[in-house]
Design a protein around this motif. Structure first.
Motif, PDB file in Angstrom:
ATOM      1  N   ASP A 128       0.864  -1.369   0.014  1.00 50.43           N
ATOM      2  CA  ASP A 128       0.168   0.032   0.054  1.00 50.43           C
ATOM      3  C   ASP A 128       0.847   1.257  -0.057  1.00 50.43           C
ATOM      4  N   ILE A 129       1.983   1.065   0.595  1.00 49.44           N
ATOM      5  CA  ILE A 129       2.979   2.391   0.575  1.00 49.44           C
ATOM      6  C   ILE A 129       3.144   2.573  -0.826  1.00 49.44           C
ATOM      7  N   ALA A 130       3.746   1.575  -1.573  1.00 50.63           N
ATOM      8  CA  ALA A 130       4.036   1.660  -3.066  1.00 50.63           C
ATOM      9  C   ALA A 130       3.085   2.373  -3.906  1.00 50.63           C
ATOM     10  N   ARG A 131       1.662   1.986  -3.447  1.00 52.41           N
ATOM     11  CA  ARG A 131       0.714   2.486  -4.251  1.00 52.41           C
ATOM     12  C   ARG A 131       0.447   4.231  -3.792  1.00 52.41           C
ATOM     13  N   ARG A 132       0.827   4.694  -2.857  1.00 49.49           N
ATOM     14  CA  ARG A 132       0.755   6.001  -2.634  1.00 49.49           C
ATOM     15  C   ARG A 132       1.888   6.881  -2.723  1.00 49.49           C
ATOM     16  N   ILE A 133       2.866   6.432  -3.323  1.00 48.67           N
ATOM     17  CA  ILE A 133       4.012   7.217  -3.723  1.00 48.67           C
ATOM     18  C   ILE A 133       3.746   8.199  -4.946  1.00 48.67           C
ATOM     19  N   THR A 134       4.060   9.492  -4.862  1.00 47.50           N
ATOM     20  CA  THR A 134       4.021  10.414  -6.011  1.00 47.50           C
ATOM     21  C   THR A 134       5.184  11.215  -5.897  1.00 47.50           C
ATOM     22  N   ARG A 136       5.768  13.955  -4.980  1.00 43.16           N
ATOM     23  CA  ARG A 136       5.729  14.726  -3.913  1.00 43.16           C
ATOM     24  C   ARG A 136       6.068  13.894  -2.737  1.00 43.16           C
ATOM     25  N   THR A 137       6.229  12.723  -2.605  1.00 38.67           N
ATOM     26  CA  THR A 137       6.501  11.933  -1.616  1.00 38.67           C
ATOM     27  C   THR A 137       7.978  12.182  -1.168  1.00 38.67           C
ATOM     28  N   LYS A 138       8.310  12.444  -0.030  1.00 37.44           N
ATOM     29  CA  LYS A 138       9.556  12.581   0.396  1.00 37.44           C
ATOM     30  C   LYS A 138      10.233  11.375   1.553  1.00 37.44           C
ATOM     31  N   ALA A 139       9.335  10.916   2.268  1.00 39.44           N
ATOM     32  CA  ALA A 139       9.541  10.009   3.092  1.00 39.44           C
ATOM     33  C   ALA A 139       8.388   9.149   3.661  1.00 39.44           C
ATOM     34  N   ILE A 140       8.953   7.990   4.368  1.00 43.20           N
ATOM     35  CA  ILE A 140       8.044   6.769   4.726  1.00 43.20           C
ATOM     36  C   ILE A 140       8.262   6.718   6.183  1.00 43.20           C
ATOM     37  N   VAL A 141       7.219   6.580   7.113  1.00 46.14           N
ATOM     38  CA  VAL A 141       7.218   6.734   8.443  1.00 46.14           C
ATOM     39  C   VAL A 141       6.644   5.226   8.868  1.00 46.14           C
ATOM     40  N   VAL A 142       7.556   4.544   9.434  1.00 44.97           N
ATOM     41  CA  VAL A 142       6.959   3.043   9.957  1.00 44.97           C
ATOM     42  C   VAL A 142       6.721   3.018  11.347  1.00 44.97           C
ATOM     43  N   THR A 143       5.774   2.516  11.807  1.00 48.42           N
ATOM     44  CA  THR A 143       5.528   2.238  13.527  1.00 48.42           C
ATOM     45  C   THR A 143       5.495   0.573  13.603  1.00 48.42           C
ATOM     46  N   HIS A 144       6.477   0.242  14.399  1.00 52.30           N
ATOM     47  CA  HIS A 144       6.659  -1.282  14.669  1.00 52.30           C
ATOM     48  C   HIS A 144       5.819  -1.384  15.867  1.00 52.30           C
ATOM     49  N   GLN A 145       4.314  -1.635  15.371  1.00 52.79           N
ATOM     50  CA  GLN A 145       3.135  -1.707  16.200  1.00 52.79           C
ATOM     51  C   GLN A 145       3.090  -2.683  17.029  1.00 52.79           C
ATOM     52  N   PHE A 146       3.093  -2.282  18.403  1.00 56.65           N
ATOM     53  CA  PHE A 146       2.929  -3.147  19.668  1.00 56.65           C
ATOM     54  C   PHE A 146       4.144  -4.431  19.644  1.00 56.65           C
ATOM     55  N   GLY A 147       5.321  -3.787  19.187  1.00 54.00           N
ATOM     56  CA  GLY A 147       6.536  -4.592  18.914  1.00 54.00           C
ATOM     57  C   GLY A 147       6.688  -5.324  17.977  1.00 54.00           C
ATOM     58  N   MET A 152      10.694  -4.553   6.884  1.00 55.05           N
ATOM     59  CA  MET A 152      11.419  -3.617   6.688  1.00 55.05           C
ATOM     60  C   MET A 152      12.499  -3.737   5.297  1.00 55.05           C
ATOM     61  N   ASP A 153      12.569  -4.873   4.779  1.00 51.32           N
ATOM     62  CA  ASP A 153      13.071  -5.196   3.707  1.00 51.32           C
ATOM     63  C   ASP A 153      12.529  -4.602   2.400  1.00 51.32           C
ATOM     64  N   ALA A 154      11.199  -4.835   2.530  1.00 45.77           N
ATOM     65  CA  ALA A 154      10.313  -4.232   1.294  1.00 45.77           C
ATOM     66  C   ALA A 154      10.313  -2.749   1.492  1.00 45.77           C
ATOM     67  N   VAL A 155      10.261  -2.312   2.558  1.00 45.45           N
ATOM     68  CA  VAL A 155       9.975  -0.728   2.870  1.00 45.45           C
ATOM     69  C   VAL A 155      11.443  -0.013   2.558  1.00 45.45           C
ATOM     70  N   MET A 156      12.512  -0.523   2.634  1.00 48.94           N
ATOM     71  CA  MET A 156      13.799   0.002   2.448  1.00 48.94           C
ATOM     72  C   MET A 156      14.134  -0.338   0.943  1.00 48.94           C
ATOM     73  N   GLU A 160      14.704   3.108  -1.659  1.00 43.22           N
ATOM     74  CA  GLU A 160      15.957   3.165  -2.261  1.00 43.22           C
ATOM     75  C   GLU A 160      15.449   3.421  -3.761  1.00 43.22           C
ATOM     76  N   ARG A 161      14.511   2.961  -4.344  1.00 49.62           N
ATOM     77  CA  ARG A 161      14.436   2.793  -5.777  1.00 49.62           C
ATOM     78  C   ARG A 161      13.663   4.521  -5.977  1.00 49.62           C
ATOM     79  N   HIS A 162      12.847   5.051  -4.866  1.00 53.70           N
ATOM     80  CA  HIS A 162      12.329   6.252  -5.219  1.00 53.70           C
ATOM     81  C   HIS A 162      12.946   7.395  -4.374  1.00 53.70           C
ATOM     82  N   GLY A 163      14.162   7.172  -4.081  1.00 56.71           N
ATOM     83  CA  GLY A 163      14.904   8.102  -3.062  1.00 56.71           C
ATOM     84  C   GLY A 163      14.397   8.734  -1.920  1.00 56.71           C
TER      85      GLY A 163
END
Length: 426
Positions: A128-134, A136-147, A152-156, A160-163
Motif C-alpha cells: 500500500d505504501i508503493a501505491r501511495r508514492i507520488t 511529492r513523496t519525500k519520506a516513509i514513516v513506519v511504526t513497529h506496532q506493539f513491538g 523492513m526489507d520491502a520498505v527499504m 531506495e528505488r524512489h529516493g
C-alpha cells in the motif's frame, strides 16, 4: 454464570492491573543515588550521564549518533526536521498508530498520507505504501506496532528505488528484532519515546538515533541551542546558527536520564518478565474459538512488546464486540474494544479541511479521508481487544484473565439469548 448476568466476577483484583507509570524500587534507587552524589538537575550541553546514556543508546542500536530529548513526540519532530522535510512534502504514514507518530508533521506543514495495514499484524503494508508514492513523496514513516516489526526489507527497497527517507517510530518496539537486526537500526533515522508507559522510561523523555551527521546536527539546532550545539555542530553551513538554534528547547531532564539509563541496563530482565506473562496469556487463549492471540511472525522478536491486542470475530461468535468486552469487564478485566486508540483516518482532524491549524493553500493542503478509505486497517482495528501489557504482575492475575476470557466465550450462548430477549422486548 457470567458476571454480566449476575454471576461472580472471575478477577477481583482492583484496577489498574498494570500501572505503567509507577516507579519501581530500582527506579527510586538510581534516582536517589544520583541526588545523593550531588548529580546535576539539568544538562545544557552533552555532558556527564547524558553523554554516557546517549552513547549507550547509540551503541545499542549500532548507530553513530544519538540525541536525547524530552518526549517521543519531540524525538519524531527532530527526526522529521532532521531529514529536511518542507511544507507540502508528502510523508506516507500508517493510520493504525498513535497520533504522535504523525502529529509532528503538522508543525512542519508536511502532508501526512495515511496508508493501510497488513491485516494480521496491523503494521503498515509495503504494497500500500508503493501505491501511495507520488513525485511529492519525500519520506516513509513506519511504526513497529506493539513491538511487531514492519516488513523492513520491502520498505527499504521502496525507499531506495524512489529516493525516500525512512523514519522508524520505535516507541513500542525497544529491543525488537527483524531478521536478527534491531528495529531502530534499519531506517535512515529512528525515534522513540522514553515516556511513562515505555519499558525504557524516564517518566518523560525520548531520543533519536541515526548514522547521518546532518540529521544529528539539525536535531541539535532544533532543540538544543547554544552550549550543546556549539560542541555538536561542526559543519560550516550549520555552525553559523549555533548561538540561536532553531527555536525549541527539547532538553531531557537529568533525573529522566538517570531513570531511563537504569532501565536500559535492566532491559533484558524486563523484556523476559513481560514475555513470560504475555506468552502465558497467548497460550491460554490459543485454542479458543472466536478469539485469536496476536500474530508474531517467525522472523521477528517483539522486544518490549508495547501493546497486546487479541482479535475477536464478532460475526462468527454472534455477539458484537462491545457486548463481549462488557462481559469481560464484568468479570473484572481491564480491557477495551477496538484497541488502545482510534485509527487516525477516523479522527476529525483528518476528516475536515477547516481545522484552525493547516493553511488553506492547496499546495500543502492536508489529505482528507472517509470511512472505507483504508479497509484493512478498519477491519483489523474493529476486531481488536486491548489487554494490559503485564510486566511484573503476579502470574495468577494473568491466569485470571485467561479464565475470564474462556468463561465468557463458553457463555456466549447466554449472551446471545439475552440479546434476543432484549430485542424482542422492544
Amino acid at each position: 454464570m457470567l458476571a454480566a448476568l449476575g454471576g461472580t466476577p472471575e478477577v477481583t483484583a482492583p484496577h489498574p492491573h498494570n500501572d505503567l507509570c509507577a516507579f519501581s524500587p530500582a527506579d527510586k534507587a538510581v534516582i536517589t543515588a544520583h541526588l545523593d552524589a550531588g548529580g546535576t538537575t539539568s544538562y545544557y550541553g552533552r555532558d556527564g550521564e547524558l553523554r554516557e546514556f546517549e552513547d549507550e543508546l547509540a551503541a545499542f542500536f549500532g548507530r553513530a549518533h544519538c540525541v536525547a530529548v524530552n518526549s517521543g513526540t519531540n524525538a519524531l519532530h527532530s527526526a522529521f526536521f532532521g531529514i529536511g522535510l518542507q511544507p507540502g512534502d508528502e510523508v506516507i504514514v500508517p493510520s493504525y498508530t498513535f497520533l504522535a507518530t504523525v502529529s509532528p508533521l503538522f508543525a512542519l506543514r508536511a502532508v501526512p498520507v495515511l496508508a493501510d495495514c497488513e491485516p494480521d499484524t496491523g503494521t503498515i503494508d509495503p504494497e500500500d505504501i508503493a501505491r501511495r508514492i507520488t513525485p511529492r513523496t519525500k519520506a516513509i514513516v513506519v511504526t513497529h506496532q506493539f513491538g511487531h516489526p514492519v516488513e523492513m526489507d520491502a520498505v527499504m527497497d521502496l525507499a531506495e528505488r524512489h529516493g525516500l527517507k525512512v523514519v522508524e517510530d520505535n516507541s513500542l518496539a525497544f529491543g525488537a528484532t527483524y531478521k536478527g537486526r534491531r528495529t531502530g537500526s534499519l531506517g535512515h533515522v529512528a525515534a522513540f519515546s522514553l515516556g511513562s508507559t515505555k519499558m525504557v522510561s524516564g517518566g518523560q523523555g525520548g531520543a533519536l538515533v541515526t548514522d547521518d551527521p546532518e540529521v544529528m546536527e539539525r536535531a541539535n539546532l532544533l532543540g538544543h541551542f547554544v552550549r550543546r550545539s556549539v560542541t555538536e555542530v561542526s559543519s560550516p553551513f550549520y555552525r553559523r546558527f549555533v548561538t540561536t538554534g532553531y527555536g525549541h528547547n527539547y532538553r531531557m531532564h537529568a533525573l529522566a536520564v538517570t531513570m531511563a539509563r537504569g532501565r536500559l541496563r535492566r532491559l533484558d530482565e524486563l523484556v523476559a518478565s513481560r514475555h513470560q506473562r504475555l506468552e502465558r496469556l497467548s497460550a491460554g487463549l490459543s485454542d479458543l474459538p472466536f478469539v485469536e492471540p496476536p500474530v508474531t511472525r517467525p522472523h521477528v522478536h517483539r522486544g518490549q512488546w508495547g501493546g497486546y491486542t487479541a482479535s475477536y470475530d464478532a460475526e462468527a461468535a454472534g455477539v458484537d464486540i462491545d457486548t463481549f468486552v462488557s462481559a469481560l469487564e464484568a468479570e473484572g478485566l481491564e480491557v477495551a474494544a477496538r484497541g488502545y486508540h482510534p485509527l487516525l483516518h477516523r479522527a476529525e482532524f483528518f476528516r475536515t479541511a477547516e481545522d484552525g491549524y493547516y493553511p488553506a493553500q492547496p499546495w500543502h493542503a492536508k489529505r482528507l479521508y472517509r470511512e472505507g478509505d483504508l479497509p484493512r486497517s478498519e477491519w483489523h482495528a474493529d476486531r481488536q481487544i486491548a489487554f494490559p501489557i503485564f510486566l511484573d504482575e503476579p502470574l495468577e492475575l494473568v491466569d485470571g484473565y485467561v479464565r475470564a476470557v474462556r468463561k465468557v466465550v463458553e457463555g456466549l450462548d447466554a449472551l446471545r439469548k439475552t440479546a434476543r430477549q432484549a430485542a424482542s422486548a422492544v
